[in-house]
Design an enzyme around this catalytic site. Structure first.
Site, PDB file in Angstrom:
ATOM      1  N   ARG A 169       0.829  -1.215   0.000  1.00 17.94           N
ATOM      2  CA  ARG A 169       0.000   0.000   0.000  1.00 17.94           C
ATOM      3  C   ARG A 169       0.862   1.264   0.000  1.00 17.94           C
ATOM      4  O   ARG A 169       0.538   2.248   0.676  1.00 17.94           O
ATOM      5  CB  ARG A 169      -0.942   0.025   1.209  1.00 17.94           C
ATOM      6  CG  ARG A 169      -1.908  -1.126   1.257  1.00 17.94           C
ATOM      7  CD  ARG A 169      -2.902  -0.957   0.159  1.00 17.94           C
ATOM      8  NE  ARG A 169      -3.396  -2.238  -0.282  1.00 17.94           N
ATOM      9  CZ  ARG A 169      -4.653  -2.633  -0.233  1.00 17.94           C
ATOM     10  NH1 ARG A 169      -5.546  -1.842   0.227  1.00 17.94           N
ATOM     11  NH2 ARG A 169      -5.011  -3.797  -0.693  1.00 17.94           N
ATOM     12  N   SER A 247     -10.631  -0.146   2.205  1.00 15.93           N
ATOM     13  CA  SER A 247     -10.003  -0.428   3.509  1.00 15.93           C
ATOM     14  C   SER A 247      -9.621   0.891   4.160  1.00 15.93           C
ATOM     15  O   SER A 247      -8.899   1.690   3.563  1.00 15.93           O
ATOM     16  CB  SER A 247      -8.724  -1.237   3.326  1.00 15.93           C
ATOM     17  OG  SER A 247      -9.007  -2.479   2.779  1.00 15.93           O
ATOM     18  N   GLU A 345      -5.381   4.187   6.161  1.00 15.61           N
ATOM     19  CA  GLU A 345      -4.859   3.987   4.811  1.00 15.61           C
ATOM     20  C   GLU A 345      -5.173   5.144   3.860  1.00 15.61           C
ATOM     21  O   GLU A 345      -4.290   5.611   3.147  1.00 15.61           O
ATOM     22  CB  GLU A 345      -5.359   2.673   4.227  1.00 15.61           C
ATOM     23  CG  GLU A 345      -4.566   2.320   3.001  1.00 15.61           C
ATOM     24  CD  GLU A 345      -5.278   1.364   2.098  1.00 15.61           C
ATOM     25  OE1 GLU A 345      -4.694   0.341   1.810  1.00 15.61           O
ATOM     26  OE2 GLU A 345      -6.396   1.645   1.661  1.00 15.61           O
TER      27      GLU A 345
HETATM   28  N1  EPU Z   1     -11.854 -10.513   8.860  1.00 18.36           N
HETATM   29  C1  EPU Z   1     -12.661 -10.595   9.980  1.00 18.36           C
HETATM   30  N2  EPU Z   1     -13.610  -9.625  10.140  1.00 18.36           N
HETATM   31  C2  EPU Z   1     -13.781  -8.614   9.264  1.00 18.36           C
HETATM   32  C3  EPU Z   1     -12.941  -8.541   8.136  1.00 18.36           C
HETATM   33  C4  EPU Z   1     -11.983  -9.509   7.955  1.00 18.36           C
HETATM   34  O1  EPU Z   1     -12.531 -11.491  10.805  1.00 18.36           O
HETATM   35  O2  EPU Z   1     -14.672  -7.790   9.482  1.00 18.36           O
HETATM   36  C5  EPU Z   1     -10.877 -11.575   8.629  1.00 18.36           C
HETATM   37  C6  EPU Z   1     -11.321 -12.462   7.468  1.00 18.36           C
HETATM   38  O3  EPU Z   1     -12.170 -13.488   7.884  1.00 18.36           O
HETATM   39  C7  EPU Z   1     -10.005 -12.984   6.950  1.00 18.36           C
HETATM   40  C8  EPU Z   1      -9.043 -11.844   7.225  1.00 18.36           C
HETATM   41  O4  EPU Z   1      -9.654 -11.009   8.198  1.00 18.36           O
HETATM   42  O5  EPU Z   1      -9.605 -14.102   7.678  1.00 18.36           O
HETATM   43  C9  EPU Z   1      -8.716 -11.050   5.982  1.00 18.36           C
HETATM   44  O6  EPU Z   1      -9.921 -10.514   5.436  1.00 18.36           O
HETATM   45  P1  EPU Z   1     -10.070 -10.160   3.873  1.00 18.36           P
HETATM   46  O7  EPU Z   1      -9.748 -11.341   3.047  1.00 18.36           O
HETATM   47  O8  EPU Z   1     -11.407  -9.540   3.676  1.00 18.36           O
HETATM   48  O9  EPU Z   1      -8.907  -9.146   3.596  1.00 18.36           O
HETATM   49  P2  EPU Z   1      -8.348  -7.883   4.388  1.00 18.36           P
HETATM   50  O10 EPU Z   1      -6.986  -8.168   4.867  1.00 18.36           O
HETATM   51  O11 EPU Z   1      -9.351  -7.469   5.422  1.00 18.36           O
HETATM   52  C10 EPU Z   1      -7.186  -6.850   2.294  1.00 18.36           C
HETATM   53  C11 EPU Z   1      -7.144  -5.545   1.571  1.00 18.36           C
HETATM   54  C12 EPU Z   1      -8.428  -5.360   0.758  1.00 18.36           C
HETATM   55  C13 EPU Z   1      -8.518  -6.505  -0.234  1.00 18.36           C
HETATM   56  C14 EPU Z   1      -8.524  -7.828   0.554  1.00 18.36           C
HETATM   57  C15 EPU Z   1      -8.491  -9.044  -0.342  1.00 18.36           C
HETATM   58  C16 EPU Z   1      -5.771  -4.118   2.974  1.00 18.36           C
HETATM   59  C17 EPU Z   1      -5.715  -2.958   3.892  1.00 18.36           C
HETATM   60  N3  EPU Z   1      -6.974  -4.469   2.522  1.00 18.36           N
HETATM   61  O12 EPU Z   1      -8.270  -6.787   3.230  1.00 18.36           O
HETATM   62  O13 EPU Z   1      -8.302  -4.145   0.031  1.00 18.36           O
HETATM   63  O14 EPU Z   1      -9.690  -6.420  -1.028  1.00 18.36           O
HETATM   64  O15 EPU Z   1      -7.337  -7.914   1.376  1.00 18.36           O
HETATM   65  O16 EPU Z   1      -7.216  -9.158  -0.897  1.00 18.36           O
HETATM   66  O17 EPU Z   1      -4.719  -4.694   2.673  1.00 18.36           O
HETATM   67  C18 EPU Z   1      -8.957  -1.867  -0.225  1.00 18.36           C
HETATM   68  O18 EPU Z   1      -7.761  -1.586  -0.267  1.00 18.36           O
HETATM   69  O19 EPU Z   1      -9.828  -0.976  -0.307  1.00 18.36           O
HETATM   70  C19 EPU Z   1      -9.359  -3.241  -0.019  1.00 18.36           C
HETATM   71  C20 EPU Z   1     -10.634  -3.581   0.125  1.00 18.36           C
END
Ligand code: EPU
Length: 362
Positions: A169, A247, A345
């Site tokens: 990022r 995010s 972010e």
């Molecule tokens: N999780 C929870 N509760 C929540 C959200 C997530 O327990 O409310 C857990 C999920 O179950 C999972 C883990 O956290 O085990 C990761 O969740 P997710 O796959 O949704 O990904 P993220 O790490 O929360 C990142 C990016 C997203 C991107 C997703 C998929 C960042 C800051 N965010 O989110 O990016 O879509 O991975 O690759 O790195 C964005 O930048 O706007 C964005 C949405």
């Protein structure tokens, strides 16, 4: 033919519809560039004392209520094939092209690599700024160069992948705000449909489901793209229906010792080992476990399906100050419970167009 510079001028230019968080915001003046020559013309009049804000699709910014600056909007369009072989195609995309439309177009052409980045809001010119990433792929995986105007030296530059200094990022453009006007992005996409990235979460299963629905035994890049669209639509709010800027927090990186100690109390904590043996923790998981899913400080609340996303329930009325209150509340609650300080972010814009570094105190 070189078009004339045609700035949209107003002492009260409404930017509320120009940021996906739908914060109430007005700017002194806006200049839209529909070709590079207009930038050359503009800079002959530009002085360094003039407050500026370089904006793009507005999907990763938090704008102030009153912006005393000239907003620069590169909106030039076009996609050009630069080189093509049996294995790859090099394309150059102008900054004003809608990102998701570009992804759909490239997959339809049999040019692969961007499919995991489907449905990310915003324009192509902003994609390198935060090195957009999703479902196991980051922009830097396909990017070859960025062409941009360097405002301080008044020169065009073509920055190689290395010169863009990408991180998680992060990029040179993010670290040097209001310095670079990105006009084109060069990509190398491949033509091998079996070369897809499906190891993140449910992507493989959902892509397989789509392939079978089409009578195919194994998934193609178009199925991966459909899977990503499906997964995102289930978890992430559409900014047109519920304003947000994706995010809101970065996934924090902590030491493996701190992670091990947290795991004793929270065996289900989600963390990904990094190459340097630190751990990237899922901020959404932390926020949810802090009891903040769907919560915040009205009218700003975390999304009820993905706690990492802050949503605005008072579009065109809520302000940056409302976001700051919700951010503070969430950061404090998460810190109190886990001892981890979340970092915002999206880019925080100050009233004079400078980029704010105000991390509210924990
Ligand atoms: N999780 C929870 N509760 C929540 C959200 C997530 O327990 O409310 C857990 C999920 O179950 C999972 C883990 O956290 O085990 C990761 O969740 P997710 O796959 O949704 O990904 P993220 O790490 O929360 C990142 C990016 C997203 C991107 C997703 C998929 C960042 C800051 N965010 O989110 O990016 O879509 O991975 O690759 O790195 C964005 O930048 O706007 C964005 C949405």
């Amino acid at each position: 033919m070189t078009q004339a510079l045609c700035p949209v001028t107003s002492s009260f230019y409404d930017l509320s519809g120009a940021n996906t968080m739908a914060l109430a915001s007005t700017a002194d003046m806006v200049v839209k560039f529909s070709d590079e020559a207009q930038i050359d013309t503009f800079v002959t009049q530009y002085s360094e004392s003039m407050p500026l804000l370089v904006l793009s699709g507005g999907s990763n910014v938090l704008l102030p209520s009153v912006l005393h600056a000239t907003v620069l909007l590169p909106v030039m369009r076009g996609i050009e094939v630069i080189a093509q072989t049996a294995e790859y195609v090099d394309i150059e995309v102008m900054a004003g092209e809608n990102w998701h439309d570009l992804v759909v177009y490239t997959v339809s052409q049999g040019w692969y690599g961007l499919e995991n980045l489907a449905l990310i809001p915003g324009l192509t010119g902003a994609a390198p700024v935060q090195n957009i990433g999703a479902y196991g792929v980051q922009l830097e995986d396909c990017l070859r160069y960025v062409r941009a105007y360097h405002l301080p030296t008044k020169h065009w530059q073509q920055l190689s992948l290395t010169e863009c200094q990408f991180g998680y990022r992060d990029s040179l453009f993010k670290r040097e705000p209001n310095t670079w006007l990105i006009s084109r992005v060069g990509f190398r996409l491949h033509t091998d449909p079996s070369n897809v990235s499906v190891d993140y979460g449910d992507v493989k299963n959902v892509a397989q489901h789509y392939a079978q629905g089409q009578g195919r035994t194994t998934y193609a890049p178009v199925d991966v793209m459909q899977a990503i669209i499906d997964i995102r639509q289930q978890k992430l709010p559409d900014p047109k229906q519920l304003p947000n800027c994706g995010s809101f927090f970065q996934n924090p990186i902590i030491s493996c010792e701190q992670f091990a100690s947290l795991k004793e109390t929270y065996p289900h904590i989600v963390g990904y080992p990094m190459p340097d043996s630190t751990i990237k923790v899922a901020a959404g998981w932390l926020i949810e476990r802090a009891g903040l899913k769907g919560q915040g400080v009205a009218p700003i609340a975390t999304h009820d399906k993905q706690a990492l996303v802050l949503t605005n329930h008072a579009p065109y009325q809520a302000t940056q100050a409302d976001v700051a209150k919700a951010q503070d509340y969430i950061v404090r609650r998460v810190y109190a419970q886990f001892g981890i300080k979340l970092t915002r972010e999206p880019i925080w814009v100050n009233a004079d167009g400078t980029i704010g570094l105000d991390e509210h105190a924990v």
